[in-house]
Structure formats: C-alpha cells, structure tokens
Enzyme design. Sequence first.
Site, PDB file in Angstrom:
ATOM      1  N   GLY A   7       0.596  -1.145  -0.021  1.00 16.48           N
ATOM      2  CA  GLY A   7      -0.112   0.076   0.068  1.00 16.48           C
ATOM      3  C   GLY A   7       0.903   1.160   0.041  1.00 16.48           C
ATOM      4  N   GLY A   9       0.129   4.428  -0.974  1.00 20.83           N
ATOM      5  CA  GLY A   9      -0.783   5.761  -1.362  1.00 20.83           C
ATOM      6  C   GLY A   9      -0.115   7.059  -0.595  1.00 20.83           C
ATOM      7  N   ASP A  30       1.938  -2.116  -4.560  1.00 19.90           N
ATOM      8  CA  ASP A  30       0.851  -1.159  -4.631  1.00 19.90           C
ATOM      9  C   ASP A  30       0.193  -2.021  -5.905  1.00 19.90           C
ATOM     10  OD1 ASP A  30      -0.483   1.327  -3.482  1.00 19.90           O
ATOM     11  OD2 ASP A  30      -0.789   1.007  -5.479  1.00 19.90           O
ATOM     12  N   ASN A  86      -6.078   1.723   9.255  1.00 20.15           N
ATOM     13  CA  ASN A  86      -6.926   2.010  10.279  1.00 20.15           C
ATOM     14  C   ASN A  86      -8.162   0.783  10.766  1.00 20.15           C
ATOM     15  OD1 ASN A  86      -6.084   4.717  10.923  1.00 20.15           O
ATOM     16  ND2 ASN A  86      -7.060   5.329   8.818  1.00 20.15           N
ATOM     17  N   SER A 112      -0.527   8.078  12.982  1.00 19.03           N
ATOM     18  CA  SER A 112      -0.993   9.431  12.757  1.00 19.03           C
ATOM     19  C   SER A 112       0.142  10.414  12.385  1.00 19.03           C
ATOM     20  CB  SER A 112      -1.375   9.969  14.105  1.00 19.03           C
ATOM     21  OG  SER A 112      -2.202  11.273  14.024  1.00 19.03           O
ATOM     22  N   LYS A 164      -5.356   4.310  18.838  1.00 15.70           N
ATOM     23  CA  LYS A 164      -5.464   5.542  17.539  1.00 15.70           C
ATOM     24  C   LYS A 164      -6.820   5.727  17.370  1.00 15.70           C
ATOM     25  CE  LYS A 164      -4.295   7.408  13.808  1.00 15.70           C
ATOM     26  NZ  LYS A 164      -5.427   7.507  12.808  1.00 15.70           N
ATOM     27  N   ASN A 168      -8.426   9.592  17.400  1.00 13.17           N
ATOM     28  CA  ASN A 168      -9.262  10.082  16.463  1.00 13.17           C
ATOM     29  C   ASN A 168     -10.622  10.526  17.044  1.00 13.17           C
ATOM     30  OD1 ASN A 168      -7.288   9.428  14.525  1.00 13.17           O
ATOM     31  ND2 ASN A 168      -8.718   8.597  13.156  1.00 13.17           N
ATOM     32  N   GLU A 171      -9.805  13.984  18.365  1.00  9.07           N
ATOM     33  CA  GLU A 171      -9.494  14.830  17.029  1.00  9.07           C
ATOM     34  C   GLU A 171     -11.004  15.273  16.608  1.00  9.07           C
ATOM     35  OE1 GLU A 171      -8.750  13.599  12.722  1.00  9.07           O
ATOM     36  OE2 GLU A 171      -6.942  13.432  14.004  1.00  9.07           O
ATOM     37  N   TYR A 172     -11.898  14.468  16.474  1.00 10.85           N
ATOM     38  CA  TYR A 172     -13.244  14.904  16.224  1.00 10.85           C
ATOM     39  C   TYR A 172     -13.841  16.094  17.139  1.00 10.85           C
ATOM     40  CZ  TYR A 172     -14.514  11.101  12.911  1.00 10.85           C
ATOM     41  OH  TYR A 172     -14.651  10.270  12.045  1.00 10.85           O
TER      42      TYR A 172
END
Length: 291
Positions: A7, A9, A30, A86, A112, A164, A168, A171-172
């Site tokens: 992966g 990306g 990938d 994730n 992160s 994690k 998050n 973070e929201y």
Amino acid sequence: MELGLVGLGKMGGNMRERIRRAGHTVIGYDRNADLADVHSLRELVDGLQAPRVVWVMVPAGAATQSTVDELGELLSPGDIVVDGGNSRWTDDEKHAEELKAKGIGFVDCGVSGGVWGLENGYALMYGGTEEDVAVVQPVFDALKPEGDFGAVHAGKVGAGHFAKMVHNGIEYAMMQAYAEGWELLEKVDSVTDVREVFRSWQEGTVIRSWLLDLAVNALDEDEHLQQLRGFAQDSGEGRWTVEAAIDNAVPLPAITASLFARFASRQDDSPQMKMIAALRNQFGGHAVEKK
C-alpha cells in the site's frame, strides 16, 4: 533491516521514503504499478530474507482482510505481519489468531501524521507481544518523530488501533470546537478579522495546537472558507469510539456530538428540523418556512 510494505498511497509512499532515509531496505507493492517496486505479493515475499516483516497500509475491512489472508498463505513460521492501516481493534484480534495458527506473528499499529509525516515523523501506537514488537522496533524508530516521545507499545494485540481510535475521537471533538468557535466569530458584526483572531491564539493560549495551526493555514488560503461546501465525511474510527464507549458505559458527550454534527452536515434539508419547525408551529404558532 528489510521490510515489505503493501500500500503506497499518500501515507504508505511517504512512509517508504522515511524508512529508506533511515538506512533500511523497503520493498513496496501497490496495485498501481507506477508506484510499486514489485508487481505481486508473492514477488514481495520472495524478495525478503527470512524472518520477514510485511507492513500492510491498505483500507480497513475487506482490503485488509484479503491482504492478510494472502500473506498468510505466502509467509512462513517466524515471519510477522504489521497492520498499519485504520483497522478496527476486533479485526486485529481475529487476524492475530488466524496467523498464529500458521506460526506467523502479528502487530497492529495506529499511525498518525498524514501528509506531514515524511518530514515530521509519524506518531505510532502499536500492540502485540514484546517479542514481535522487538523485531519491528527498527522500523518504528525510523518512522517516529525525533525525541523521546511519539511512539508507544500500547499493550496487547488490538491496543494500538484502539488507542488510535480514541485519538481520532478526540480529534473529532477538538475540530468541532474550533469549527463552532469560528462560526460564532464570523456571525457577529463586532469581530472584523476572524482569521487574525485565530492566528493570535497560536501563541500563549491554552487552546493552541497543531490543529489550530492548520486552521490558520486553511483561513490563509480561503479567509471565509467560501470555496468549501459544508460537508464532512467521517472515518469508521469516530463511530467505533462511540460504540466502544457504549459497550463500556463511558460517557463521551463531546465526541458523540461531534460525530453527529458530521451526519448533520450531509443534509441539505434536515428532516429533523422539519419536525421541530412543525412542532413549534403546532404548540406556539411559530412561523414556518415553506419551500
């Protein structure tokens, strides 16, 4: 050490580069052949010396499951799979058991850092046995930020992604608070330069943070955010955080409200507000707006 990375990306590609800068060998795969060093998982596995470590950075759910399944057939006892995507922590527990039956280790790692991680380093939260974590440690050290902090062995398998997930969720809620404050400042006539108010908060205040810095960056690019539509997607982790809170009877009102605010952002014409308007009209004769 040698590492296989699946992966490549935005996150995975930069992670490959940062690990290489630390002097390690990375073989990347990938589905996009233009990004890949090899053209199949088999070729990736064959290019690594045993005991192998393969780090998976693909979307959670079916993509991760199929990758782990294929690696389970290709790897050998003593090898290790790291899931750095994730994934939900319950999936980690499942994957660890499936691979353990074949003698393959498993480590989950919440990552992160986003697009800034290449230069600044990635905050890492990982779960697994002491033995498996020790094998992967050189990669963790290469990816983490400079200094004593920024990486943690959070506990057993699943602990990394659980940590994690909570990160998050926080973070929201932080983003929602900044967004609500920004909207209120924009609304009143007395405040004439909202962007500079936000900028002033970057030094000496208790609410200064990297998220605040990013908010100022966004306002520098588009002072009143007129180019954006008021729509915000949510990742699975926000929902999983709320679900875990329900399962453990832990009150998370701020995080839950921030998740629901994102749901509201997707409604051009809120059905709930229609009912509220109708009720206000019924009991108080309050005016309603017709289409």
